[in-house]
Design an enzyme around this catalytic site. Structure first.
Site, mmCIF file in Angstrom:
data_model
loop_
_atom_site.group_PDB
_atom_site.id
_atom_site.type_symbol
_atom_site.label_atom_id
_atom_site.label_comp_id
_atom_site.label_asym_id
_atom_site.label_seq_id
_atom_site.Cartn_x
_atom_site.Cartn_y
_atom_site.Cartn_z
ATOM 1 N N ARG A 187 7.088 0.270 13.573
ATOM 2 C CA ARG A 187 7.714 -0.166 12.313
ATOM 3 C C ARG A 187 8.837 -1.181 12.537
ATOM 4 N NH1 ARG A 187 5.437 3.444 8.480
ATOM 5 N NH2 ARG A 187 5.040 5.444 9.450
ATOM 6 N N ASN A 227 8.059 -5.411 -1.064
ATOM 7 C CA ASN A 227 7.946 -4.361 -0.047
ATOM 8 C C ASN A 227 6.484 -4.343 0.378
ATOM 9 O OD1 ASN A 227 7.738 -2.088 1.504
ATOM 10 N ND2 ASN A 227 8.931 -0.776 0.122
ATOM 11 N N HIS A 281 12.617 -2.578 2.334
ATOM 12 C CA HIS A 281 12.028 -1.314 2.777
ATOM 13 C C HIS A 281 12.928 -0.180 2.313
ATOM 14 C CE1 HIS A 281 9.028 -3.345 5.075
ATOM 15 N NE2 HIS A 281 9.979 -4.142 5.539
ATOM 16 N N ILE A 282 12.316 0.834 1.755
ATOM 17 C CA ILE A 282 13.066 1.988 1.249
ATOM 18 C C ILE A 282 13.691 2.753 2.414
ATOM 19 C CG2 ILE A 282 12.778 4.207 0.058
ATOM 20 C CD1 ILE A 282 10.428 2.725 -1.477
ATOM 21 N N SER A 283 12.886 2.987 3.437
ATOM 22 C CA SER A 283 13.390 3.701 4.614
ATOM 23 C C SER A 283 13.974 2.684 5.605
ATOM 24 C CB SER A 283 12.246 4.471 5.279
ATOM 25 O OG SER A 283 11.260 3.576 5.782
ATOM 26 N N ASP A 320 2.104 -15.480 6.395
ATOM 27 C CA ASP A 320 1.724 -16.881 6.145
ATOM 28 C C ASP A 320 1.884 -17.230 4.670
ATOM 29 O OD1 ASP A 320 1.087 -17.387 8.784
ATOM 30 O OD2 ASP A 320 -1.086 -17.477 8.480
ATOM 31 N N ARG A 324 12.796 4.433 12.849
ATOM 32 C CA ARG A 324 11.555 5.211 12.837
ATOM 33 C C ARG A 324 10.702 4.837 14.066
ATOM 34 N NH1 ARG A 324 9.088 4.953 6.953
ATOM 35 N NH2 ARG A 324 7.834 6.648 7.851
ATOM 36 N N ARG A 354 5.004 10.867 -2.472
ATOM 37 C CA ARG A 354 4.706 10.583 -1.077
ATOM 38 C C ARG A 354 5.922 10.875 -0.193
ATOM 39 N NH1 ARG A 354 4.698 4.449 1.370
ATOM 40 N NH2 ARG A 354 3.916 5.017 3.414
ATOM 41 N N HIS A 366 3.843 -4.591 9.118
ATOM 42 C CA HIS A 366 3.742 -4.475 10.571
ATOM 43 C C HIS A 366 2.432 -5.033 11.121
ATOM 44 C CE1 HIS A 366 6.991 -1.874 9.453
ATOM 45 N NE2 HIS A 366 6.177 -0.996 8.881
ATOM 46 N N PRO A 403 0.795 -1.227 0.000
ATOM 47 C CA PRO A 403 0.000 0.000 0.000
ATOM 48 C C PRO A 403 0.833 1.285 0.000
ATOM 49 C CG PRO A 403 -0.126 -1.107 2.125
ATOM 50 C CD PRO A 403 0.521 -2.067 1.180
ATOM 51 N N ASN A 404 0.334 2.233 -0.755
ATOM 52 C CA ASN A 404 0.871 3.604 -0.857
ATOM 53 C C ASN A 404 2.180 3.694 -1.640
ATOM 54 O OD1 ASN A 404 -1.245 4.885 0.684
ATOM 55 N ND2 ASN A 404 -0.394 3.785 2.440
ATOM 56 N N TYR A 434 10.995 8.892 1.320
ATOM 57 C CA TYR A 434 10.950 7.847 0.282
ATOM 58 C C TYR A 434 11.577 8.265 -1.050
ATOM 59 C CZ TYR A 434 7.728 5.718 3.625
ATOM 60 O OH TYR A 434 7.183 5.175 4.764
ATOM 61 N N GLU A 450 12.567 -9.280 1.433
ATOM 62 C CA GLU A 450 11.764 -8.139 1.895
ATOM 63 C C GLU A 450 12.613 -6.867 1.769
ATOM 64 O OE1 GLU A 450 11.143 -8.435 6.086
ATOM 65 O OE2 GLU A 450 9.795 -6.727 6.219
ATOM 66 N N ALA A 481 3.026 -0.818 4.831
ATOM 67 C CA ALA A 481 2.527 -0.859 6.214
ATOM 68 C C ALA A 481 2.006 -2.238 6.609
ATOM 69 C CB ALA A 481 1.433 0.186 6.398
HETATM 70 C C1 DQA Z 1 8.062 1.056 3.973
HETATM 71 C C2 DQA Z 1 8.132 1.242 5.486
HETATM 72 C C3 DQA Z 1 6.770 1.010 6.116
HETATM 73 O O1 DQA Z 1 6.840 1.206 7.518
HETATM 74 C C4 DQA Z 1 5.765 2.002 5.548
HETATM 75 O O2 DQA Z 1 4.492 1.741 6.097
HETATM 76 C C5 DQA Z 1 5.730 1.996 4.074
HETATM 77 C C6 DQA Z 1 6.989 1.929 3.345
HETATM 78 C C7 DQA Z 1 9.410 1.417 3.300
HETATM 79 O O3 DQA Z 1 9.571 1.056 2.138
HETATM 80 O O4 DQA Z 1 10.251 2.081 3.901
HETATM 81 O O5 DQA Z 1 4.682 2.143 3.454
HETATM 82 O O6 DQA Z 1 7.795 -0.308 3.686
#
Ligand code: DQA
Length: 141
Positions: free
Chosen positions: A108, A71, A97-99, A84, A104, A17, A77, A9-10, A22, A95, A74
């Site tokens: 997270r 990725n 994560h950009i950040s 699963d 944080r 964003r 978490h 998502p997002n 990001y 997996e 959210a």
């Molecule tokens: C994220 C980190 C997550 O905590 C956040 O909810 C995201 C992006 C990252 O790529 O850093 O949507 O997965």
């Protein structure tokens, strides 16, 4: 070799964003470059804001494809279902994560996905996807 990239998502809003966290590049432009720099790899790209759609895509790709870079955004978490699904499939998942999620908010720092994955990359920006692709291509059984 076939590698599927799955974003949660997002992440469709990358570039717009919270660019301080990001970055300012869209995922589409990064994906074009990724494909160009790895012409021998067949990539797919799937993004959804819907948890069940991400589970469906893991199941679709998870028995025939060679690697998955995910990725979960959210849902990392919160989603037992995505964790699963990663455990249920045969294809190795990395997996990304950009950040740096460990630098944080505390919520997270929890991942329902990490323990089921081949490995996790966090905090290296979009470069994390590139490194995950490299790891999967070197690790091919
Ligand atoms: C994220 C980190 C997550 O905590 C956040 O909810 C995201 C992006 C990252 O790529 O850093 O949507 O997965």
């Amino acid at each position: 070799m076939k590698i599927a990239i799955i974003n949660g998502p997002n992440l469709n809003l990358l570039g717009k964003r919270e660019p301080g966290i990001y970055g300012s590049a869209s995922f589409e432009s990064f994906f074009d470059q990724l494909q160009q720099s790895h012409p021998h790899i067949l990539f797919s790209y799937f993004q959804s804001n819907i948890e069940g759609d991400l589970v469906d895509e893991l199941q679709r790709k998870g028995f025939e494809w060679d690697g998955i870079v995910m990725n979960p955004g959210a849902y990392t978490h919160t989603s037992v279902a995505i964790g699963d699904a990663v455990a249920a499939i045969k294809t190795p998942v990395i997996e990304v994560h950009i950040s740096n999620v460990h630098a944080r908010e505390d919520f997270r720092k929890i991942s329902h996905v990490s323990a089921k994955c081949r490995g996790t990359i966090s905090g290296l920006g979009l470069y994390g996807y590139e490194l995950a692709v490299l790891a999967l291509s070197l690790n091919k059984d």
